[in-house]
Enzyme design. Structure first.
Site, short mmCIF file in Angstrom:
data_model
loop_
_atom_site.label_atom_id
_atom_site.label_comp_id
_atom_site.label_asym_id
_atom_site.label_seq_id
_atom_site.Cartn_x
_atom_site.Cartn_y
_atom_site.Cartn_z
N THR A 88 -3.70 -0.31 -8.63
CA THR A 88 -2.96 -1.12 -7.66
C THR A 88 -3.17 -2.60 -7.94
OG1 THR A 88 -3.17 0.63 -6.02
CG2 THR A 88 -2.66 -1.57 -5.18
N ASN A 167 3.37 10.78 -10.53
CA ASN A 167 2.18 11.28 -9.84
C ASN A 167 2.47 12.41 -8.86
OD1 ASN A 167 3.39 8.78 -8.63
ND2 ASN A 167 2.21 9.51 -6.87
N GLN A 195 -1.41 8.13 -14.36
CA GLN A 195 -1.54 9.59 -14.36
C GLN A 195 -1.48 10.17 -15.77
OE1 GLN A 195 -2.18 11.67 -11.85
NE2 GLN A 195 -1.94 10.28 -10.11
N SER A 215 -6.35 3.43 -14.42
CA SER A 215 -7.36 3.54 -13.37
C SER A 215 -8.40 4.56 -13.80
CB SER A 215 -6.67 3.99 -12.07
OG SER A 215 -7.56 3.91 -11.02
N HIS A 217 -10.50 6.35 -11.98
CA HIS A 217 -10.79 7.53 -11.16
C HIS A 217 -9.80 8.68 -11.33
CE1 HIS A 217 -8.00 7.24 -7.57
NE2 HIS A 217 -7.86 6.01 -8.01
N CYS A 335 0.89 7.90 1.05
CA CYS A 335 0.70 7.59 2.47
C CYS A 335 1.08 6.14 2.74
CB CYS A 335 -0.76 7.77 2.82
SG CYS A 335 -1.04 9.10 3.93
N1 PLP Z 1 0.07 4.46 -9.97
C1 PLP Z 1 0.06 5.79 -9.96
C2 PLP Z 1 1.08 6.55 -10.77
C3 PLP Z 1 -0.89 6.50 -9.21
O1 PLP Z 1 -0.89 7.81 -9.20
C4 PLP Z 1 -1.83 5.74 -8.45
C5 PLP Z 1 -2.80 6.42 -7.59
O2 PLP Z 1 -2.55 7.47 -7.05
C6 PLP Z 1 -1.79 4.34 -8.51
C7 PLP Z 1 -0.82 3.73 -9.27
C8 PLP Z 1 -2.79 3.49 -7.75
O3 PLP Z 1 -4.04 3.63 -8.41
P1 PLP Z 1 -5.42 3.10 -7.79
O4 PLP Z 1 -5.89 4.18 -6.88
O5 PLP Z 1 -6.32 2.96 -8.98
O6 PLP Z 1 -5.16 1.81 -7.12
#
Ligand code: PLP
Length: 397
Positions: A88, A167, A195, A215, A217, A335
């Site tokens: 994000t 995602n 993803q 990301s 995580h 969400c």
């Molecule tokens: N972009 C995609 C495709 C995602 O799946 C996500 C998280 O679910 C994000 C961005 C945001 O990632 P972060 O949780 O590292 O801010």
């Protein structure tokens, strides 16, 4: 490493009973990644900015190594890796940078199925008068509509935002081809690879993308660390003051993210093959157990660990409440301030309302076994059957 922590990391079930199949939301930290994070916190805890002593030097070396590991996964240069708190923040920085370094307002085109982290940022920037946005349409499998992309490019665009893989429904996008088309029209490209990284071959020409976001995580690394990979990025061009001083880097998180990327590079292809087989098995079992089940997304080209389906007549929040504590899956839609809205992805695909509210997303992961998949199929099948019986009964009362 503490024995209990190591055991929990190797077998990431919250209470030993609940099966976790929500790996698109987040993944457990791999014990080998955890080991790196712990070492950097407990043994090599120097300040990476303070290279006047051996501790700082080791920390700085760990950061440099992580940059190499991360850059390799997207065919980029280590110097182009900028650490963030996750995708994000990387997206926000990338779009802010594009706004600051291009014409105003910046003309941004994005697919209708981008993550909310992209859509909300662009919409907010538009409200602030910084961006003029346009949409790129998708088809009923969430695949990119090429005519729509070409139309938007012909009209004039500065930045195209496209995800490498979705995602929710897992559909994969030909980012290399999209990037070439955008480049030909003089547009920059931001790819959200959150993803996709390590789960599919990205096959990128070096330097073809302006911004890539990742990301940790989502690939068995810790939460709160990610990266923006961009050749031209410079924090100081955004606000002027950022970049005047270098903050102390989150060395443990950064080194862990590097190790997570390295493991994905070494094992990702094999893991993806295994997870695709388990996913196909789960899909087969669910189709056999659940009448009128619709698999969503592009079955010919989707993430190997993704399964997204709808079971009309079984509202997803009721099914999820039946599964609570036994199986962790999700409805998959992002969400918004805590309120669950119908998924913008499924709407863009044109799913009818009956299927929209009965969709479920499953994300398999490194620790998922055949036994998990067999149990999940039965749990989901029973829950949907139960909900359908009760709901159709209730409507006759
Ligand atoms: N972009 C995609 C495709 C995602 O799946 C996500 C998280 O679910 C994000 C961005 C945001 O990632 P972060 O949780 O590292 O801010």
């Amino acid at each position: 490493m503490n024995e209990r922590v190591a055991m929990q990391a190797a077998n990431p079930r919250i209470d030993g009973r609940s099966i976790y199949l929500d790996h698109h939301a987040t993944t457990p930290v791999d014990p080998r990644v955890l080991e790196v994070a712990i070492r950097m916190m407990v043994e090599e805890y120097g300040n990476a900015n303070g290279v006047e002593n051996i501790h700082g030097e080791h920390a700085a070396r760990a950061v440099a190594e992580a940059k190499e590991q991360i850059a390799r996964s997207v065919s980029a240069e280590p110097d182009d890796v900028h650490f963030t708190s996750g995708s994000t923040e990387a997206i926000q920085l990338a779009i802010s940078h594009a706004i600051a370094t291009h014409r105003s307002p910046l003309r941004v085109a994005m697919t209708r199925v981008e993550h909310k982290a992209v859509i909300d940022t662009v919409v907010k920037a538009e409200r602030m008068g910084l961006v003029e946005k346009s949409w790129i349409a998708v088809d009923d499998k969430a695949r990119l509509d090429w005519q729509s992309l070409e139309r938007v490019l012909d009209e004039g665009v500065d930045l195209v935002c496209v995800m490498a893989a979705n995602n929710e429904v897992g559909t994969i996008y030909p980012v290399q081809k999209i990037a070439h088309a955008a480049r030909e029209q003089g547009a920059g490209v931001l790819v959200d690879a959150t993803q996709a990284i390590g789960r599919m071959a990205l096959d990128l020409d070096e330097g073809i993308l302006d911004y890539v976001v990742l990301s940790a995580h989502k690939i068995y690394g810790p939460k709160g660390v990610g990266a923006l990979i961009s050749p031209g990025f410079d924090r100081s061009s955004i606000y002027g003051l950022q970049g005047a001083h270098h903050p102390t880097p989150n060395v443990a998180g950064i080194a862990a993210m590097g190790r997570a990327c390295e493991l994905m590079e070494l094992e990702g292809a094999k893991e993806s093959g295994r997870l695709a087989m388990l996913r196909d098995r789960l899909q087969e079992r669910l189709i056999a157990l659940v009448p009128d089940l619709t698999v969503n997304g592009d079955k010919a080209s989707r993430l190997p660990h993704n399964l997204h389906f709808s079971a009309a007549g079984a509202p997803n929040e009721v099914v999820l409440s039946r599964l609570r504590g036994k199986l962790s899956i999700s409805s998959g839609s992002a969400c918004n301030a805590g309120a669950q809205e119908p998924s913008h992805v499924l709407r863009a695909m044109g799913l009818p309302d009956a299927l929209l509210e009965s969709c479920l997303r499953i994300g398999l992961g490194r620790s998922t076994t055949l036994g998990d998949v067999e149990s999940a199929a039965i749990l989901i099948g029973d829950a949907i059957h139960d909900v359908r019986m009760n709901f159709s009964g209730a409507s006759h009362v």
